[in-house]
Design a protein around this motif. Structure first.
Motif, PDB file in Angstrom:
ATOM      1  N   ASN A 549     -13.083  20.504  25.363  1.00 10.43           N
ATOM      2  CA  ASN A 549     -12.256  20.148  24.221  1.00 10.43           C
ATOM      3  C   ASN A 549     -10.806  20.475  24.555  1.00 10.43           C
ATOM      4  O   ASN A 549     -10.469  21.633  24.806  1.00 10.43           O
ATOM      5  CB  ASN A 549     -12.719  20.916  22.971  1.00 10.43           C
ATOM      6  N   TRP A 550      -9.951  19.422  24.570  1.00 10.43           N
ATOM      7  CA  TRP A 550      -8.539  19.592  24.937  1.00 10.43           C
ATOM      8  C   TRP A 550      -7.754  20.106  23.734  1.00 10.43           C
ATOM      9  O   TRP A 550      -7.907  19.594  22.627  1.00 10.43           O
ATOM     10  CB  TRP A 550      -7.964  18.257  25.400  1.00 10.43           C
ATOM     11  N   SER A 551      -6.923  21.107  23.937  1.00  8.78           N
ATOM     12  CA  SER A 551      -6.161  21.679  22.832  1.00  8.78           C
ATOM     13  C   SER A 551      -5.135  20.673  22.312  1.00  8.78           C
ATOM     14  O   SER A 551      -4.644  19.820  23.061  1.00  8.78           O
ATOM     15  CB  SER A 551      -5.452  22.961  23.269  1.00  8.78           C
ATOM     16  N   PRO A 552      -4.782  20.741  21.025  1.00  7.60           N
ATOM     17  CA  PRO A 552      -3.828  19.785  20.450  1.00  7.60           C
ATOM     18  C   PRO A 552      -2.463  19.793  21.126  1.00  7.60           C
ATOM     19  O   PRO A 552      -1.777  18.769  21.130  1.00  7.60           O
ATOM     20  CB  PRO A 552      -3.727  20.228  18.985  1.00  7.60           C
ATOM     21  N   ASP A 553      -2.053  20.932  21.700  1.00  9.09           N
ATOM     22  CA  ASP A 553      -0.762  20.954  22.392  1.00  9.09           C
ATOM     23  C   ASP A 553      -0.880  20.575  23.864  1.00  9.09           C
ATOM     24  O   ASP A 553       0.122  20.555  24.585  1.00  9.09           O
ATOM     25  CB  ASP A 553      -0.103  22.333  22.252  1.00  9.09           C
ATOM     26  N   GLY A 554      -2.092  20.288  24.331  1.00  9.72           N
ATOM     27  CA  GLY A 554      -2.301  19.834  25.699  1.00  9.72           C
ATOM     28  C   GLY A 554      -2.267  20.914  26.754  1.00  9.72           C
ATOM     29  O   GLY A 554      -2.377  20.619  27.944  1.00  9.72           O
ATOM     30  N   ARG A 555      -2.150  22.173  26.341  1.00 10.18           N
ATOM     31  CA  ARG A 555      -1.948  23.242  27.313  1.00 10.18           C
ATOM     32  C   ARG A 555      -3.240  23.843  27.854  1.00 10.18           C
ATOM     33  O   ARG A 555      -3.230  24.467  28.910  1.00 10.18           O
ATOM     34  CB  ARG A 555      -1.097  24.353  26.685  1.00 10.18           C
ATOM     35  N   SER A 575     -11.480  29.188  28.386  1.00  7.92           N
ATOM     36  CA  SER A 575     -10.425  28.177  28.382  1.00  7.92           C
ATOM     37  C   SER A 575      -9.682  28.262  29.700  1.00  7.92           C
ATOM     38  O   SER A 575      -9.689  29.298  30.375  1.00  7.92           O
ATOM     39  CB  SER A 575      -9.464  28.360  27.199  1.00  7.92           C
ATOM     40  N   VAL A 576      -9.043  27.153  30.082  1.00  9.25           N
ATOM     41  CA  VAL A 576      -8.340  27.061  31.355  1.00  9.25           C
ATOM     42  C   VAL A 576      -7.191  26.082  31.186  1.00  9.25           C
ATOM     43  O   VAL A 576      -7.257  25.156  30.359  1.00  9.25           O
ATOM     44  CB  VAL A 576      -9.308  26.594  32.476  1.00  9.25           C
ATOM     45  N   ARG A 577      -6.127  26.270  31.940  1.00  2.68           N
ATOM     46  CA  ARG A 577      -5.059  25.285  31.944  1.00  2.68           C
ATOM     47  C   ARG A 577      -5.534  24.029  32.667  1.00  2.68           C
ATOM     48  O   ARG A 577      -6.381  24.112  33.561  1.00  2.68           O
ATOM     49  CB  ARG A 577      -3.818  25.851  32.626  1.00  2.68           C
ATOM     50  N   PRO A 578      -4.996  22.876  32.333  1.00  3.93           N
ATOM     51  CA  PRO A 578      -5.450  21.632  32.969  1.00  3.93           C
ATOM     52  C   PRO A 578      -5.241  21.586  34.476  1.00  3.93           C
ATOM     53  O   PRO A 578      -5.857  20.758  35.152  1.00  3.93           O
ATOM     54  CB  PRO A 578      -4.618  20.553  32.263  1.00  3.93           C
ATOM     55  N   ASP A 579      -4.381  22.460  35.015  1.00  2.00           N
ATOM     56  CA  ASP A 579      -4.213  22.495  36.466  1.00  2.00           C
ATOM     57  C   ASP A 579      -5.190  23.457  37.140  1.00  2.00           C
ATOM     58  O   ASP A 579      -5.131  23.676  38.351  1.00  2.00           O
ATOM     59  CB  ASP A 579      -2.779  22.868  36.832  1.00  2.00           C
TER      60      ASP A 579
END
Length: 647
Positions: A549-555, A575-579
């Protein structure tokens, strides 16, 4: 295929089921997966394989058998037909007391099952054995438990101490006087009575040319009759024919119980002596078994089906007061987390989930307590949370407000799964496993319509695009992008050897993250452009990543994680950053943590959890919310039978 093997292909890998002969008419099914994929058994989940192996002695003739089950589970909710409101677990079906049961479940010390006790409200779980055991049966005074280990019957006291081996055999059942046991003896050929004090064995029913063996048994409350399963010489190693018989304790007056041939097994005499509960079991030639719970009078009249939800319910056992029935309920795809012990009213309604990955329940004859009330505290955040939970029809779609905790039921078909909110929070898309379709429901008007067909009925994850115009769902090694206005489909082909699952759209609509399962069973979190292209792997942890589930702020990407062997599996939320950087563990409780979903403002996330102390004095399973890094957890809605959550 040699040896009667059966192949089951699913999502890039193959499961092979092989029967191994163990003595006279007894078979154990072994499950094989490719190297590096691990063993799929008690803890198989819906994204791993579509079938479940469950260790269930009372299904088989004699020895402990692994039964391949494709099954469904049942119900626990009631909704108002006028306004669709939902009052939690309906008060008229709420058990008046919580009782103690013994059961067999996955063990932490090894792959063999162990004996546990637990209260029917899910609290006070206690492990009694460490070296294996299954099919526990309480004595009528509650002081002793007989159980099976390999080919022997054992006895221990109620705390698990003073264990001793009694006799070689299977399927023990206590007499009301607590001095005798019936069991399947002589390698499953006959029915014997054991004097527990002296060790004297008496054969009361022997094999004949037409009846090759005996299995599970139960005593009438006055101790004058024994009902048991007799195994016919008809059929073959794949499809055994069975019938219930009754006989006096001295072996006289052996008579069949009419209308129970050819599939009746696992009898349990009611406390008032009026009826016998049993499992009507179907055995397929592919090794699969499933069943339903029925009741019948000892003379064969009054036959009545107790469980009516689709799927498999087996090993029914009466509560001491005759008000409720405990049973093993097999997992219906896509509700795999719901396999285990359930209880119902005597008529099959009012289902309550007790404990996962558990079977062969037996009630303590006397212990009962008032249910433990657990106060709930709502969250400060806004929009309603959607979830799927057990209902009287099967599994249906509900919403709950995190502040007021008011619950509303939106569907009544019993087939809903995988809900996902539209970006404007006015509609919910969800799957229906009965018709392989995706449906949209307007949460205000309750009108619903079907928008798409899926390529297979077990599809169970989908996501909206940020603009609300498209949806995406996985299809093997592809992602399907569906335009809700034009009904056009665009395929994103993933150049991988595995399967995609649990897609989630980035807030800017440019990327789609998903879980990637390789053909060898390894799992990654990966990202691909919404227009297609190269797949970029974000992170791989030891275990399985699900429910992205991607956070609303994209982080950040929120996800659930499972690790460890199936007999000691743990679940956590990360949770993890997209990078791929800054991996954080957010939640890890002794039970299940699953189905994480961000709130629309990104300040909280919702998830299902067995609770901080799921087997302690105050079990708190249900929908929880927490801050973005796991702090300030709050219980929003208490219920053990929840399968999907979205916010």
């Amino acid at each position: 295929m040699p040896g009667g093997d059966r192949l089951i292909r699913s999502r890039g890998f193959t499961v092979r089921a092989r029967p191994r002969r163990r003595g006279r008419r007894r078979y154990v099914w072994s499950i094989f997966r490719p190297p590096g994929s691990g063993v799929c058994a008690l803890a198989c989940r819906r994204e791993d394989v579509l079938m479940r192996v469950f260790s269930q002695r009372r299904f088989a003739s004699g020895a402990f058998a692994a039964v391949l089950v494709v099954a469904m589970t049942g119900t626990s909710y009631a909704a108002s037909p006028r306004d669709g409101s939902y009052g939690g677990e309906a008060q008229d079906s709420e058990p008046r007391t919580t009782r103690l049961i013994a059961y067999s479940g996955s063990g932490l010390e090894g792959r063999q099952p162990q004996i546990y006790t637990i209260r029917t409200d899910g609290s006070h779980r206690r492990q009694l054995t460490t070296t294996g055991g299954y099919n526990p049966i309480w004595s009528h005074d509650g002081a002793q438990i007989a159980f099976q280990r390999n080919d022997w019957i054992w006895q221990m006291n109620a705390s698990g101490a003073s264990r001793k081996r009694l006799v070689q055999g299977y399927s023990p059942a206590w007499a009301p006087d607590g001095k005798r046991l019936t069991y399947s003896c002589r390698e499953g050929v006959g029915l014997c009575v054991l004097d527990v004090a002296t060790g004297a064995e008496t054969l009361i029913v022997a094999a004949t040319d037409t009846w090759s063996g005996a299995d599970s048994s139960t005593w009438s409350p006055d101790g004058t009759w024994i009902a048991f399963t007799r195994i016919s010489t008809d059929g073959d190693e794949y499809t055994q024919h069975r019938q219930l018989f009754r006989v006096r304790a001295d072996g006289s007056e052996l008579v069949p119980i009419p209308h129970t041939y050819p599939r009746a097994t696992s009898p349990d005499w009611s406390p008032d002596g009026a009826t016998i509960l049993y499992t009507d079991v179907y055995s397929g030639r592919g090794g699969e078994e499933s069943g339903d719970i029925w009741s019948i009078r000892p003379d064969g009249t009054g036959k009545r089906r107790v469980t009516r939800t689709a799927g498999s319910q087996v090993s029914g056992a009466w509560s001491p007061d005759g008000d409720r029935i405990a049973m093993y309920n097999g997992p219906e795809f896509p509700y795999a987390n719901m396999d285990g012990v359930w209880t119902t009213k005597a008529d099959g309604t009012g289902r309550k989930f007790v404990v996962r990955a558990a079977g062969a329940p037996s009630w303590h004859p006397t212990k009962a307590w008032a249910p433990t009330p657990v106060p709930e505290s709502g969250s400060a955040s806004g929009q309603r949370i959607a979830f799927v939970a057990a209902s009287e029809a099967g599994y249906d779609l509900f919403t709950v407000h995190p502040g007021s905790q008011s619950v509303e039921q939106l569907t009544t078909t019993g087939t809903a799964h995988s809900p996902t909110w539209s970006p404007d929070h006015t509609q919910i898309a969800y799957g229906s496993h009965s018709d392989s379709g995706i449906w949209l429901i307007d949460v205000r008007t309750r009108t619903r319509h079907r928008v798409a067909d899926l390529s297979y009925p077990w599809q169970f994850s989908m996501a909206w695009s940020p603009d609300g115009r498209q949806m995406v769902w996985p299809d093997a090694n592809e992602l399907i992008v569906f335009d809700l206005r034009t009904r056009q489909r665009t395929t994103i082909t993933l150049e991988t050897d595995g399967a995609s699952l649990y897609p989630t759209w980035s807030p800017n609509g440019r990327q789609i993250a998903f879980a990637l399962q390789s053909s060898l069973g390894r799992w990654d979190i990966a990202v691909v452009s919404a227009r297609g292209g190269d797949v970029r792997r974000v992170i791989r942890l030891p275990g399985v990543e699900t429910h992205l589930n991607w956070s609303p702020d994209g982080r950040r990407l929120l996800f659930a994680h499972r690790s460890g062997p199936y007999w000691a599996e743990t679940t956590s939320l990360f949770s993890v950053r997209p990078d791929g950087s800054d991996v954080r563990e957010l939640k890890s409780t002794p039970g299940l943590d699953a189905e994480p979903a961000w709130s629309p403002d990104g300040r909280h996330f919702a998830y299902y959890s067995d609770g901080p102390a799921p087997y302690g004095k105050a079990p708190q399973p249900g929908i929880w919310t927490a801050g973005p890094y796991g702090g300030s957890p709050r219980l929003v809605h208490r219920d053990r039978a929840i399968t999907d959550v979205d916010w």
